[in-house]
Design an enzyme around this catalytic site. Structure first.
Site, PDB file in Angstrom:
ATOM      1  N   LYS A  29       0.844  -1.199   0.000  1.00  0.00           N
ATOM      2  CA  LYS A  29       0.000   0.000   0.000  1.00  0.00           C
ATOM      3  C   LYS A  29       0.877   1.246   0.000  1.00  0.00           C
ATOM      4  CE  LYS A  29      -3.957  -1.735   2.651  1.00  0.00           C
ATOM      5  NZ  LYS A  29      -4.984  -1.627   1.601  1.00  0.00           N
ATOM      6  N   ASP A  88      -2.824  -7.418  -1.861  1.00  0.00           N
ATOM      7  CA  ASP A  88      -3.581  -6.532  -0.961  1.00  0.00           C
ATOM      8  C   ASP A  88      -5.057  -6.950  -0.879  1.00  0.00           C
ATOM      9  OD1 ASP A  88      -3.958  -4.503   0.800  1.00  0.00           O
ATOM     10  OD2 ASP A  88      -3.988  -2.891  -0.710  1.00  0.00           O
ATOM     11  N   ARG A 132     -10.161 -11.459   1.657  1.00  0.00           N
ATOM     12  CA  ARG A 132     -11.039 -12.471   1.048  1.00  0.00           C
ATOM     13  C   ARG A 132     -10.383 -13.847   1.063  1.00  0.00           C
ATOM     14  NH1 ARG A 132     -11.452  -9.308  -4.547  1.00  0.00           N
ATOM     15  NH2 ARG A 132     -11.239  -7.554  -3.102  1.00  0.00           N
TER      16      ARG A 132
HETATM   17  N1  BES Z   1      -8.185  -3.770   4.148  1.00  0.00           N
HETATM   18  C1  BES Z   1      -8.339  -3.354   2.814  1.00  0.00           C
HETATM   19  C2  BES Z   1      -9.650  -2.612   2.547  1.00  0.00           C
HETATM   20  C3  BES Z   1      -9.823  -1.284   3.208  1.00  0.00           C
HETATM   21  C4  BES Z   1      -9.521  -0.130   2.519  1.00  0.00           C
HETATM   22  C5  BES Z   1     -10.349  -1.186   4.470  1.00  0.00           C
HETATM   23  C6  BES Z   1      -9.731   1.096   3.116  1.00  0.00           C
HETATM   24  C7  BES Z   1     -10.546   0.041   5.067  1.00  0.00           C
HETATM   25  C8  BES Z   1     -10.247   1.180   4.380  1.00  0.00           C
HETATM   26  C9  BES Z   1      -8.294  -4.563   1.882  1.00  0.00           C
HETATM   27  O1  BES Z   1      -7.514  -5.617   2.285  1.00  0.00           O
HETATM   28  C10 BES Z   1      -7.735  -4.070   0.584  1.00  0.00           C
HETATM   29  O2  BES Z   1      -6.631  -3.646   0.574  1.00  0.00           O
HETATM   30  N2  BES Z   1      -8.553  -4.142  -0.468  1.00  0.00           N
HETATM   31  C11 BES Z   1      -8.163  -3.681  -1.741  1.00  0.00           C
HETATM   32  C12 BES Z   1      -8.715  -4.648  -2.748  1.00  0.00           C
HETATM   33  C13 BES Z   1      -8.169  -4.448  -4.141  1.00  0.00           C
HETATM   34  C14 BES Z   1      -6.702  -4.807  -4.182  1.00  0.00           C
HETATM   35  C15 BES Z   1      -8.969  -5.316  -5.105  1.00  0.00           C
HETATM   36  C16 BES Z   1      -8.769  -2.288  -1.947  1.00  0.00           C
HETATM   37  O3  BES Z   1      -9.863  -2.033  -1.498  1.00  0.00           O
HETATM   38  O4  BES Z   1      -8.080  -1.461  -2.537  1.00  0.00           O
HETATM   39 ZN    ZN Z   2      -7.256  -5.831   4.352  1.00  0.00          ZN
HETATM   40 ZN    ZN Z   3      -5.460  -5.414   1.720  1.00  0.00          ZN
END
Ligand code: BES
Ligand code: ZN
Ligand code: ZN
Length: 492
Positions: free
Chosen positions: A259, A329, A333
């Site tokens: 990230k 990331d 899931r």
């Molecule tokens: N934990 C994050 C989602 C998240 C984002 C929670 C902002 C709270 C605030 C999750 O693991 C993630 O990183 N999801 C990605 C998915 C993408 C790579 C398809 C996302 O939402 O960017």
């Molecule tokens: Zn996450």
């Molecule tokens: Zn994530």
């Protein structure tokens, strides 16, 4: 704060200060003793207005109506206004609306939720001296209503708000102080204090045995080993079985698909689903609900390192399905996939997973709202109705077969990300759907709490940081659950 519910008239109850709820500017109610002063102050008696009269030891707090969430907010506002006045006790009169217990419940919830502070790491803590609230049921006597249900409701509200605050505490705790191992210990210690609750903690060996290849891959690069947490509350003659599954990423750096720095901050909150599942179980046990309740948590960290799982890896989940990793990331899931397989083995009547799963959900419904997904319209509606009563906001996001197709992989059964940038909250849920066995599809609800679980500003009676999203809605839902409803309507 302790609550004492009494039939005594508000005027004769002894307390340092009185909170008076003013409904829609009505300054002629018998509890309003300072009409002239309030008019001088131009106090309108509307939602979000407060007037503290220190000489009279009274604080007036407005609502537009006796809607429960307005009452929660009004009480929280009033307590905030007097928090520096060093009172130790306050009194308040409960109104009787259509349902004679809602107002009492809302007052207790507003008081406890509104006064939560996360100050564990502050050298100087802001003092909060009020430790007793006396609730007068004077109106009940006037209307010749029974007071016992209101007393029960107050005790229940106390549990609901306390366990919501426990969830906040878990989420707000920094990642080094709430590692998967420490979260497991928290759950284990909690279980010891509760009647009819058992706790099983599984380590990497257990994950291997269970063939939880997706969960294991996500955990692999962390210095902190993963934990699989399974809490069960099993009262005698349980009527239904509710299984709650929580995403417990004690930290989500994104893994090798790292990230950017500004998105990494606050990822200690990626354990919010786990915190809620654990706290719901605590609430169910303390409320002695007549259901068997399970909390299943996949706790681990998503980190980088020489042994990190990689984009291009293919993982095998507990049900044998293979997953092509295209973004590390999208780890929640993967952990949930294995946990959901295990959860369906428990033969739930209701299966609810809670996760800070996607940023896309926050984009879709905003940061205060939980995204609700699933195959059963009546079940979604039931949860959303309970959520509204509990003061939580929800929005439904619909499945469709075109979005499902976006998860196809060329080399495995499915990809861990969608091939499109649109509809990310729904495609994430449709990914999870692959791990819910056919017999349980209609019993399953997915709650994406990525927005409301952690908001870095005060909102309503919620403080900056964690809000315990999911806890109140699920406890209200179980509490008000009507038996015999047919939730087995087929999907589109
Ligand atoms: N934990 C994050 C989602 C998240 C984002 C929670 C902002 C709270 C605030 C999750 O693991 C993630 O990183 N999801 C990605 C998915 C993408 C790579 C398809 C996302 O939402 O960017
Ligand atoms: Zn996450
Ligand atoms: Zn994530």
């Amino acid at each position: 704060m302790t609550f004492t519910v009494t039939e005594e008239k508000i005027a004769s109850v002894q307390a340092d200060c009185e909170i008076v709820i003013v409904v829609d500017g009505n300054l002629d109610h018998k509890w309003v003793a300072d009409k002239t002063d309030l008019e001088t102050l131009d106090f309108k008696g509307k939602l979000d207005s407060v007037a503290f009269l220190p000489h009279q030891h009274r604080v007036y707090t407005g609502v537009d109506s006796l809607d429960r969430d307005e009452v929660r907010l009004a009480v929280a506002n009033a307590l905030k206004a007097i928090q520096r006045a060093k009172y130790t006790s306050v009194k308040i009169g409960a109104y009787v609306k259509e349902c004679p217990v809602t107002n009492t419940k809302a007052i207790v919830e507003g008081a406890l939720l509104g006064t939560y502070r996360y100050d564990r790491y502050k050298s100087e803590k802001e003092p909060f001296t009020i430790d007793e609230m006396l609730l007068s049921l004077e109106e009940y006597a006037d209307k010749r209503l029974e007071t016992e249900p209101a007393k029960k409701a107050a005790a229940e509200a106390e549990i609901i708000a306390e366990v919501t605050n426990h969830a906040k505490e878990i989420v707000n705790t920094p990642p080094e102080d709430m590692t998967p191992v420490l979260l497991g210990e928290y759950a284990f210690e909690m279980a010891k204090e509760l009647e009819n609750v058992t706790c099983f903690i599984g380590d990497e060996n257990f994950l291997e045995e269970q063939k939880m290849g997706a969960f294991l891959a996500v955990s692999r690069a962390s210095a902190h080993p993963p934990r699989f947490i399974h809490l069960v509350y099993k009262p005698e003659n349980a009527e239904k079985r509710f299984v709650f599954v929580g995403k417990g990423l004690t930290y989500d750096s994104g893994g090798l698909s790292l990230k950017p720095s500004e998105h990494m901050v606050s990822m200690k909150a990626d354990k919010s689903g786990a915190a809620s599942a654990i706290s719901i179980l605590e609430g169910a046990a303390r409320m002695k609900l007549p259901f068997e309740v399970h909390a299943i948590v996949g706790a681990c960290e998503n980190m980088i390192g020489g042994n990190a799982y990689k984009p291009d890896d293919v993982l095998t989940a507990r049900n044998g399905k293979t997953i092509e990793v295209r973004n590390t990331d999208a780890e929640g899931r993967l952990v949930l996939a294995d946990c959901l397989c295990y959860a369906t083995d428990q033969k739930p009547d209701y299966l609810v997973d809670m996760a800070t799963l996607t940023g896309a959900c926050v984009v879709a419904v905003g940061e205060y709202t939980t995204g609700v997904m699933g195959h059963s319209d009546p079940l979604k509606e039931e949860i959303m109705t309970a959520a509204a009563k509990s003061g939580e906001l929800t929005g439904e996001l619909p499945f469709n077969r075109y979005l499902r197709q976006l998860l196809k992989s060329n080399i495995a059964d499915l990809s861990n990300i969608s091939s499109s940038r649109y509809g990310g909250a729904i495609t994430a849920a449709l990914f999870l759907d692959n791990f819910v066995a056919d017999d349980y599809k209609e019993k399953w609800i997915h709650l994406d709490i990525a927005g409301p679980a952690y908001v870095e500003k005060d909102w309503g009676y919620n403080q900056t940081g964690a809000s315990g999203a999911g806890v109140r809605m699920c406890l209200y839902w179980m509490k008000e659950h009507t038996y015999g409803d047919d939730h087995h309507k087929k999907e589109q």
